[in-house]
Design a protein around this motif. Structure first.
Motif, PDB file in Angstrom:
ATOM      1  N   LYS A   8      71.353  63.777  -0.307  1.00  0.00           N
ATOM      2  CA  LYS A   8      71.347  64.809   0.719  1.00  0.00           C
ATOM      3  C   LYS A   8      70.057  65.636   0.741  1.00  0.00           C
ATOM      4  O   LYS A   8      69.401  65.744   1.787  1.00  0.00           O
ATOM      5  N   GLU A   9      69.669  66.223  -0.384  1.00  0.00           N
ATOM      6  CA  GLU A   9      68.476  67.078  -0.405  1.00  0.00           C
ATOM      7  C   GLU A   9      67.225  66.310   0.002  1.00  0.00           C
ATOM      8  O   GLU A   9      66.381  66.821   0.740  1.00  0.00           O
ATOM      9  N   HIS A  10      67.117  65.069  -0.454  1.00  0.00           N
ATOM     10  CA  HIS A  10      65.933  64.260  -0.152  1.00  0.00           C
ATOM     11  C   HIS A  10      65.886  63.858   1.321  1.00  0.00           C
ATOM     12  O   HIS A  10      64.830  63.902   1.944  1.00  0.00           O
ATOM     13  N   VAL A  11      67.037  63.477   1.869  1.00  0.00           N
ATOM     14  CA  VAL A  11      67.102  63.097   3.284  1.00  0.00           C
ATOM     15  C   VAL A  11      66.777  64.305   4.154  1.00  0.00           C
ATOM     16  O   VAL A  11      65.974  64.215   5.089  1.00  0.00           O
ATOM     17  N   LEU A  12      67.373  65.449   3.851  1.00  0.00           N
ATOM     18  CA  LEU A  12      67.126  66.651   4.647  1.00  0.00           C
ATOM     19  C   LEU A  12      65.663  67.070   4.569  1.00  0.00           C
ATOM     20  O   LEU A  12      65.070  67.480   5.574  1.00  0.00           O
ATOM     21  N   ALA A  13      65.056  66.943   3.397  1.00  0.00           N
ATOM     22  CA  ALA A  13      63.632  67.287   3.246  1.00  0.00           C
ATOM     23  C   ALA A  13      62.757  66.349   4.072  1.00  0.00           C
ATOM     24  O   ALA A  13      61.811  66.794   4.743  1.00  0.00           O
ATOM     25  N   LEU A  14      63.069  65.065   4.045  1.00  0.00           N
ATOM     26  CA  LEU A  14      62.303  64.084   4.810  1.00  0.00           C
ATOM     27  C   LEU A  14      62.416  64.374   6.306  1.00  0.00           C
ATOM     28  O   LEU A  14      61.407  64.439   7.009  1.00  0.00           O
ATOM     29  N   LEU A  15      63.626  64.601   6.784  1.00  0.00           N
ATOM     30  CA  LEU A  15      63.829  64.885   8.208  1.00  0.00           C
ATOM     31  C   LEU A  15      63.156  66.191   8.624  1.00  0.00           C
ATOM     32  O   LEU A  15      62.550  66.278   9.695  1.00  0.00           O
ATOM     33  N   LYS A  16      63.229  67.189   7.767  1.00  0.00           N
ATOM     34  CA  LYS A  16      62.593  68.484   8.066  1.00  0.00           C
ATOM     35  C   LYS A  16      61.076  68.312   8.201  1.00  0.00           C
ATOM     36  O   LYS A  16      60.460  68.853   9.123  1.00  0.00           O
ATOM     37  N   GLU A  17      60.489  67.554   7.289  1.00  0.00           N
ATOM     38  CA  GLU A  17      59.042  67.331   7.363  1.00  0.00           C
ATOM     39  C   GLU A  17      58.672  66.651   8.674  1.00  0.00           C
ATOM     40  O   GLU A  17      57.711  67.025   9.340  1.00  0.00           O
ATOM     41  N   TRP A  18      59.439  65.644   9.052  1.00  0.00           N
ATOM     42  CA  TRP A  18      59.174  64.920  10.291  1.00  0.00           C
ATOM     43  C   TRP A  18      59.315  65.851  11.483  1.00  0.00           C
ATOM     44  O   TRP A  18      58.485  65.839  12.398  1.00  0.00           O
ATOM     45  N   GLN A  19      60.362  66.679  11.500  1.00  0.00           N
ATOM     46  CA  GLN A  19      60.590  67.603  12.615  1.00  0.00           C
ATOM     47  C   GLN A  19      59.461  68.623  12.710  1.00  0.00           C
ATOM     48  O   GLN A  19      58.969  68.925  13.808  1.00  0.00           O
TER      49      GLN A  19
END
Length: 174
Positions: free
Chosen positions: A14-25
């Motif tokens: 969860k934390e890693h996926v959310l961090a990746l998506l946040k960076e992309w956004q």
């Protein structure tokens, strides 16, 4: 880069996926593959949706079964790849068998080339003998990634808005 591998989605990420998506956004670039760009407010439901996409019985009409993988070096998630198990008419022109993307902060390091190579291995395990990979004509970096993985150009597809989609086939037999 020898530690790179593809892993399926799990709730523990969860934390890693959310961090990746946040960076992309925050970067403002398109999140690719689009399968990962979904509502994550209920992360367990997000994981379930991605995992259910592998099962023909659980997908919507008009969709094909697909498997989503995350590229990891064992410490962080670097990108994602989505492998469509088969092609429909739409995917034959746009999308192909594999969609892939690397998060903005680690682009330009050869990770996409390695990621596509790993995804092609997974596609072969699924029984795909010849994989179609596509990219917009303007996406020169993606075109080079595909060519470095053995892509052979086919006729391009022109979308209704005039966008030219380049199409490449990669043999997976043997």
């Amino acid at each position: 880069m020898d530690m790179l591998r593809l892993v399926k989605t799990s709730s523990e990420q969860k934390e890693h996926v959310l961090a990746l998506l946040k960076e992309w956004q925050e970067d403002g670039s398109n999140i690719v593959p689009t399968t990962i760009n979904k509502d994550t407010s209920d992360f367990d439901a997000y994981v379930k949706r991605l995992r259910d996409a592998e099962d023909r019985e659980k997908i919507e009409d008009g969709w094909v079964p697909s498997t989503t993988y995350w590229l990891t070096d064992g410490e962080e998630l670097l990108g994602a790849a989505n492998i469509r198990h088969e092609l429909n008419a739409h995917l034959l022109n746009f999308g192909g068998h594999i969609g892939y993307g690397i998060k903005p902060s680690v682009r330009g390091r050869g990770l996409a080339t390695k990621q596509l190579g790993l995804a092609l291995e997974k596609a072969k395990e699924l029984g795909i003998e010849r994989a179609l990979i596509t990219c917009n004509q303007t996406n020169i970096a993606s075109k080079h990634v595909i060519l470095r993985n053995g892509g052979v150009p086919d006729e391009p597809f022109i979308e209704a808005d005039g966008t030219v989609v380049e199409r490449f086939w990669i043999e997976l037999k043997g």
